[in-house]
Scaffold this motif. Structure first.
Motif, PDB file in Angstrom:
ATOM      1  N   ASN A 211      57.613 -38.403  34.497  1.00  0.00           N
ATOM      2  CA  ASN A 211      57.796 -37.492  33.357  1.00  0.00           C
ATOM      3  C   ASN A 211      57.213 -36.126  33.684  1.00  0.00           C
ATOM      4  O   ASN A 211      56.401 -35.575  32.936  1.00  0.00           O
ATOM      5  CB  ASN A 211      57.125 -38.075  32.112  1.00  0.00           C
ATOM      6  CG  ASN A 211      57.752 -39.378  31.676  1.00  0.00           C
ATOM      7  OD1 ASN A 211      58.972 -39.480  31.596  1.00  0.00           O
ATOM      8  ND2 ASN A 211      56.925 -40.384  31.422  1.00  0.00           N
ATOM      9  N   GLU A 212      57.640 -35.578  34.799  1.00  0.00           N
ATOM     10  CA  GLU A 212      57.070 -34.331  35.296  1.00  0.00           C
ATOM     11  C   GLU A 212      57.270 -33.187  34.303  1.00  0.00           C
ATOM     12  O   GLU A 212      58.333 -33.037  33.708  1.00  0.00           O
ATOM     13  CB  GLU A 212      57.708 -33.967  36.632  1.00  0.00           C
ATOM     14  CG  GLU A 212      57.072 -32.754  37.268  1.00  0.00           C
ATOM     15  CD  GLU A 212      57.799 -32.311  38.525  1.00  0.00           C
ATOM     16  OE1 GLU A 212      57.399 -31.280  39.070  1.00  0.00           O
ATOM     17  OE2 GLU A 212      58.757 -32.992  38.929  1.00  0.00           O
ATOM     18  N   THR A 213      56.215 -32.387  34.142  1.00  0.00           N
ATOM     19  CA  THR A 213      56.257 -31.280  33.192  1.00  0.00           C
ATOM     20  C   THR A 213      56.302 -29.936  33.895  1.00  0.00           C
ATOM     21  O   THR A 213      55.863 -29.773  35.029  1.00  0.00           O
ATOM     22  CB  THR A 213      55.018 -31.303  32.274  1.00  0.00           C
ATOM     23  OG1 THR A 213      53.845 -31.381  33.082  1.00  0.00           O
ATOM     24  CG2 THR A 213      55.065 -32.466  31.319  1.00  0.00           C
ATOM     25  N   VAL A 214      56.830 -28.959  33.167  1.00  0.00           N
ATOM     26  CA  VAL A 214      56.847 -27.563  33.596  1.00  0.00           C
ATOM     27  C   VAL A 214      56.311 -26.734  32.440  1.00  0.00           C
ATOM     28  O   VAL A 214      56.643 -26.987  31.277  1.00  0.00           O
ATOM     29  CB  VAL A 214      58.273 -27.104  33.947  1.00  0.00           C
ATOM     30  CG1 VAL A 214      58.313 -25.609  34.232  1.00  0.00           C
ATOM     31  CG2 VAL A 214      58.802 -27.882  35.141  1.00  0.00           C
ATOM     32  N   TYR A 215      55.448 -25.764  32.746  1.00  0.00           N
ATOM     33  CA  TYR A 215      54.939 -24.857  31.725  1.00  0.00           C
ATOM     34  C   TYR A 215      55.374 -23.434  32.053  1.00  0.00           C
ATOM     35  O   TYR A 215      55.276 -22.996  33.196  1.00  0.00           O
ATOM     36  CB  TYR A 215      53.413 -24.895  31.651  1.00  0.00           C
ATOM     37  CG  TYR A 215      52.853 -26.120  30.959  1.00  0.00           C
ATOM     38  CD1 TYR A 215      52.654 -26.129  29.579  1.00  0.00           C
ATOM     39  CD2 TYR A 215      52.532 -27.256  31.682  1.00  0.00           C
ATOM     40  CE1 TYR A 215      52.141 -27.244  28.943  1.00  0.00           C
ATOM     41  CE2 TYR A 215      52.012 -28.374  31.055  1.00  0.00           C
ATOM     42  CZ  TYR A 215      51.819 -28.366  29.681  1.00  0.00           C
ATOM     43  OH  TYR A 215      51.312 -29.478  29.052  1.00  0.00           O
ATOM     44  N   LEU A 216      55.839 -22.730  31.031  1.00  0.00           N
ATOM     45  CA  LEU A 216      56.084 -21.303  31.107  1.00  0.00           C
ATOM     46  C   LEU A 216      54.990 -20.612  30.308  1.00  0.00           C
ATOM     47  O   LEU A 216      54.805 -20.901  29.117  1.00  0.00           O
ATOM     48  CB  LEU A 216      57.457 -20.950  30.526  1.00  0.00           C
ATOM     49  CG  LEU A 216      57.710 -19.457  30.242  1.00  0.00           C
ATOM     50  CD1 LEU A 216      57.740 -18.655  31.537  1.00  0.00           C
ATOM     51  CD2 LEU A 216      59.006 -19.270  29.457  1.00  0.00           C
ATOM     52  N   ILE A 217      54.228 -19.739  30.951  1.00  0.00           N
ATOM     53  CA  ILE A 217      53.189 -18.999  30.253  1.00  0.00           C
ATOM     54  C   ILE A 217      53.845 -17.842  29.502  1.00  0.00           C
ATOM     55  O   ILE A 217      54.487 -16.985  30.101  1.00  0.00           O
ATOM     56  CB  ILE A 217      52.135 -18.457  31.242  1.00  0.00           C
ATOM     57  CG1 ILE A 217      51.586 -19.597  32.100  1.00  0.00           C
ATOM     58  CG2 ILE A 217      51.022 -17.745  30.480  1.00  0.00           C
ATOM     59  CD1 ILE A 217      50.985 -20.744  31.333  1.00  0.00           C
ATOM     60  N   ARG A 218      53.677 -17.844  28.196  1.00  0.00           N
ATOM     61  CA  ARG A 218      54.303 -16.823  27.359  1.00  0.00           C
ATOM     62  C   ARG A 218      53.341 -15.723  26.930  1.00  0.00           C
ATOM     63  O   ARG A 218      53.711 -14.562  26.841  1.00  0.00           O
ATOM     64  CB  ARG A 218      54.877 -17.501  26.101  1.00  0.00           C
ATOM     65  CG  ARG A 218      56.113 -18.336  26.353  1.00  0.00           C
ATOM     66  CD  ARG A 218      57.346 -17.503  26.308  1.00  0.00           C
ATOM     67  NE  ARG A 218      57.466 -16.805  25.034  1.00  0.00           N
ATOM     68  CZ  ARG A 218      58.318 -15.805  24.800  1.00  0.00           C
ATOM     69  NH1 ARG A 218      59.117 -15.382  25.758  1.00  0.00           N
ATOM     70  NH2 ARG A 218      58.365 -15.222  23.614  1.00  0.00           N
TER      71      ARG A 218
ATOM     72  N   ILE B 234      54.751 -22.977  36.123  1.00  0.00           N
ATOM     73  CA  ILE B 234      54.014 -23.912  36.966  1.00  0.00           C
ATOM     74  C   ILE B 234      54.587 -25.314  36.780  1.00  0.00           C
ATOM     75  O   ILE B 234      54.755 -25.792  35.658  1.00  0.00           O
ATOM     76  CB  ILE B 234      52.499 -23.867  36.692  1.00  0.00           C
ATOM     77  CG1 ILE B 234      51.760 -24.773  37.673  1.00  0.00           C
ATOM     78  CG2 ILE B 234      52.159 -24.191  35.254  1.00  0.00           C
ATOM     79  CD1 ILE B 234      50.281 -24.508  37.758  1.00  0.00           C
ATOM     80  N   ARG B 235      54.897 -25.940  37.895  1.00  0.00           N
ATOM     81  CA  ARG B 235      55.514 -27.260  37.921  1.00  0.00           C
ATOM     82  C   ARG B 235      54.482 -28.275  38.408  1.00  0.00           C
ATOM     83  O   ARG B 235      53.841 -28.080  39.435  1.00  0.00           O
ATOM     84  CB  ARG B 235      56.718 -27.224  38.865  1.00  0.00           C
ATOM     85  CG  ARG B 235      57.399 -28.546  39.091  1.00  0.00           C
ATOM     86  CD  ARG B 235      58.485 -28.432  40.153  1.00  0.00           C
ATOM     87  NE  ARG B 235      59.061 -29.739  40.432  1.00  0.00           N
ATOM     88  CZ  ARG B 235      59.935 -29.981  41.392  1.00  0.00           C
ATOM     89  NH1 ARG B 235      60.329 -28.983  42.189  1.00  0.00           N
ATOM     90  NH2 ARG B 235      60.408 -31.201  41.588  1.00  0.00           N
ATOM     91  N   SER B 236      54.326 -29.366  37.675  1.00  0.00           N
ATOM     92  CA  SER B 236      53.277 -30.323  38.025  1.00  0.00           C
ATOM     93  C   SER B 236      53.486 -30.942  39.399  1.00  0.00           C
ATOM     94  O   SER B 236      52.529 -31.253  40.102  1.00  0.00           O
ATOM     95  CB  SER B 236      53.182 -31.418  36.964  1.00  0.00           C
ATOM     96  OG  SER B 236      54.409 -32.093  36.797  1.00  0.00           O
TER      97      SER B 236
END
Length: 234
Positions: free
Chosen positions: A34-41, A68-70
């Motif tokens: 369940n890999e996550t990706v975050y976009l810093i806003r 950033i991709r886990s």
């Protein structure tokens, strides 16, 4: 041409989980499946990993527009991103959804590649800084990075964000927290930095003088420089 934040936000908007953050809030980077990706806003975040003895090591400071991709930190179990600013915003998606969006939009795919390549270059430069510079030069390097990324011209000089605690700085620069305090005091005494009237901000009368204190300043400028934002006063 739209910047990375605009392009990625437009494509992520429908599928992202929006997270309004508070200072010191931690967000886990879930590994496969369940890999996550975050976009810093909005705001500044810290990418960090746990170390033995309830310690942490901060790998990178994250800025608006960073993705950033886990899976990029797959060997490092327990990686997370930590909110550094008083308030912030991050968007979270599953990597599978990001892949599907990128397949449909070549422009998005290029922006994601560029963003991740930029972060990898910053990690490499930071490794060189912590491996080859003195403590004073490392602290100067961090100040230069934040000044270039967040600096705003004011009547008293360049004012930039400094939401990191003394311990955060020590973990980022591989220094002792007391050493960080002594170096920061010397920089204030030498006029390189000063406390700003704004919360979690520092002032710098001369960015050139600050850059003279770090031999890798030209490399930092190539990676982090952006147009300085004008502001009337702080």
């Amino acid at each position: 041409m739209k910047n990375t934040l605009d392009v990625v936000s437009q494509q992520f908007e429908r599928q992202a989980v929006r997270i309004a953050t508070r200072k010191r809030q931690s967000h886990p980077l879930a590994p496969q499946p369940n890999e996550t990706v975050y976009l810093i806003r909005k705001g500044l975040f810290l990418a960090r990993i746990p170390m033995p003895g309830d310690q942490h090591h901060i790998l990178s400071i994250l800025y608006p527009g960073d993705v950033i991709r886990s899976n990029a930190l797959r060997p490092l179990e327990g990686a997370d991103i930590l909110t550094a600013s008083e308030t912030g915003e991050a968007w979270r998606l599953r990597w599978s959804a990001v892949e599907a969006l990128a397949r449909e939009d070549h422009g998005l795919e290029c922006q994601l590649f560029d963003s991740m390549a930029d972060l990898a270059a910053r990690l490499a430069l930071h490794s060189a800084i912590t491996a080859g510079l003195t403590g004073d030069e490392r602290v100067a390097a961090m100040m230069i990075e934040l000044a270039l990324r967040t600096g705003k011209e004011t009547h008293s000089g360049l004012t930039f964000e400094m939401p990191l605690s003394r311990i955060d700085i020590a973990e980022y620069l591989a220094l002792n927290a007391d050493t960080v305090s002594r170096i920061a005091s010397r920089m204030r005494s030498n006029g390189l930095i000063a406390q700003s009237s704004a919360r979690d901000h520092l002032a710098c009368r001369s960015l050139a003088a600050l850059e003279d204190a770090c031999p890798l300043a030209p490399a930092l400028r190539r990676l982090h420089a952006a147009p300085v934002q004008p502001q009337l006063a702080i």
